[in-house]
Design an enzyme around this catalytic site. Structure first.
Site, PDB file in Angstrom:
ATOM      1  N   GLY A 107       0.769  -1.240   0.000  1.00  0.00           N
ATOM      2  CA  GLY A 107       0.000   0.000   0.000  1.00  0.00           C
ATOM      3  C   GLY A 107       0.796   1.284   0.000  1.00  0.00           C
TER       4      GLY A 107
ATOM      5  N   TRP B  48       2.330   2.958  -2.446  1.00  0.00           N
ATOM      6  CA  TRP B  48       1.948   3.872  -3.528  1.00  0.00           C
ATOM      7  C   TRP B  48       0.525   4.375  -3.338  1.00  0.00           C
ATOM      8  CZ3 TRP B  48       3.955   3.486  -9.153  1.00  0.00           C
ATOM      9  CH2 TRP B  48       5.352   3.501  -9.147  1.00  0.00           C
TER      10      TRP B  48
ATOM     11  N   ASP C  20      -5.078  -5.709  -6.082  1.00  0.00           N
ATOM     12  CA  ASP C  20      -4.007  -6.684  -5.866  1.00  0.00           C
ATOM     13  C   ASP C  20      -4.611  -8.055  -5.618  1.00  0.00           C
ATOM     14  OD1 ASP C  20      -1.627  -8.149  -4.608  1.00  0.00           O
ATOM     15  OD2 ASP C  20      -0.754  -6.191  -5.004  1.00  0.00           O
TER      16      ASP C  20
ATOM     17  N   ASP D 196      -7.284 -11.047  -9.271  1.00  0.00           N
ATOM     18  CA  ASP D 196      -6.198 -11.294 -10.210  1.00  0.00           C
ATOM     19  C   ASP D 196      -6.497 -10.484 -11.471  1.00  0.00           C
ATOM     20  OD1 ASP D 196      -4.594 -12.335 -12.277  1.00  0.00           O
ATOM     21  OD2 ASP D 196      -4.503 -14.305 -11.325  1.00  0.00           O
TER      22      ASP D 196
ATOM     23  N   ASP E  32       3.602  -0.621 -10.083  1.00  0.00           N
ATOM     24  CA  ASP E  32       4.947  -0.904  -9.573  1.00  0.00           C
ATOM     25  C   ASP E  32       5.163  -2.414  -9.512  1.00  0.00           C
ATOM     26  OD1 ASP E  32       7.443  -0.078  -8.604  1.00  0.00           O
ATOM     27  OD2 ASP E  32       6.833  -0.313  -6.523  1.00  0.00           O
TER      28      ASP E  32
ATOM     29  N   LYS F  30       6.882   0.243 -13.916  1.00  0.00           N
ATOM     30  CA  LYS F  30       8.274  -0.143 -13.696  1.00  0.00           C
ATOM     31  C   LYS F  30       8.716  -1.119 -14.780  1.00  0.00           C
ATOM     32  CE  LYS F  30       9.159  -1.878  -9.675  1.00  0.00           C
ATOM     33  NZ  LYS F  30       9.931  -2.098  -8.430  1.00  0.00           N
TER      34      LYS F  30
END
Length: 247
Positions: A99, A101, A123, A139, A162, A202
């Site tokens: 958590g 971000w 998530d 998912d 990320d 990322k």
């Protein structure tokens, strides 16, 4: 990502693989890879991870300032540079747990005197509640219908990712794996972003990097690379920041 001779074509967000792939804070912050035992029984890589955590100023700062992971400071730096998080903007945070971000996004976008969350965090793993954040546990690869249902057709000004698979130590494989996640995040961004929106993901430099970047440039007016100072010195990660979504 086009197919290659690498034998790693799996979907890394399915439940069977979930335990092996962290979400935010993926520079081995939460679960070190353990390999060789020392004479005292402690794994060498585990010992190195503990030492690095103790000596890391961002780990200490995160604890002091109440952030759930040191990776929060990467998003703070990204936002200082690109100003993507502003009051009243709506944010979709992919791979949000634990958590860090989502905390940064909430702090920068929360609407005063409003009960409507400006951040939706997603998530496969559970995540503790955060003010101004609506959490969806699913998912994002296999539960697309569930995600659509939970989002109820809403659009976002910013999509963040990320996500990264845990490193296996093989540069080409690590790169291929993270590009798979980048493409998944990109596809979600293209579906849910508002016009002129922003996308951050990322990635690692490598064979498929330029192909992925070209796919982003098709849909965004400005595409940049950014390496936060808070990234570990030995990390090869970099962030792609795409602005001015064209649809």
């Amino acid at each position: 990502m086009r197919s290659s001779n690498l034998t790693t074509t799996v979907h890394f967000l399915s439940p069977v693989f979930a335990a092996f792939f962290p979400s935010h804070g993926t520079e081995q912050e939460d679960a070190p890879i353990v390999r060789v035992k020392t004479a005292k029984g402690r794994k060498i890589s585990s010992t190195n991870w503990i030492r690095r955590q103790v000596n890391d100023q961002y780990v200490s700062l995160a604890k002091k300032e109440g952030y759930r992971s040191r990776s929060a400071y990467k998003l703070i730096e990204i936002n200082d540079k690109f100003k993507i998080l502003q009051r009243g903007r709506f944010v979709l945070d992919l791979g949000s747990s634990p958590g860090g971000w989502a905390q940064v996004a909430s702090k920068n976008t929360a609407i005063i005197d409003s009960t409507e969350p400006t951040v939706v965090a997603v998530d496969i793993q559970s995540m503790k509640d955060i003010h101004n954040v609506s959490f969806v546990q699913c998912d994002i690869d296999s539960d697309h219908d569930l995600l659509n249902e939970k989002l109820s057709g809403r659009k976002f000004d910013v999509v963040l990712s990320d996500m990264a698979p845990k490193s296996c130590g093989h540069r080409q494989v690590d790169h291929a794996n993270i590009i798979n996640l980048c493409e998944l995040a990109r596809d979600i961004a293209l579906e849910y972003l508002n016009p002129n929106g922003s996308f951050v993901t990322k990635l690692l430099h490598g064979e498929y990097e330029q192909e992925f970047r070209r796919s982003i440039m098709t849909h965004f007016g400005v595409v940049s690379y950014f390496k936060p100072k808070s990234s570990r010195k030995d990390s090869s990660e970099i962030y792609l920041v795409a602005l001015k979504f064209k649809g």
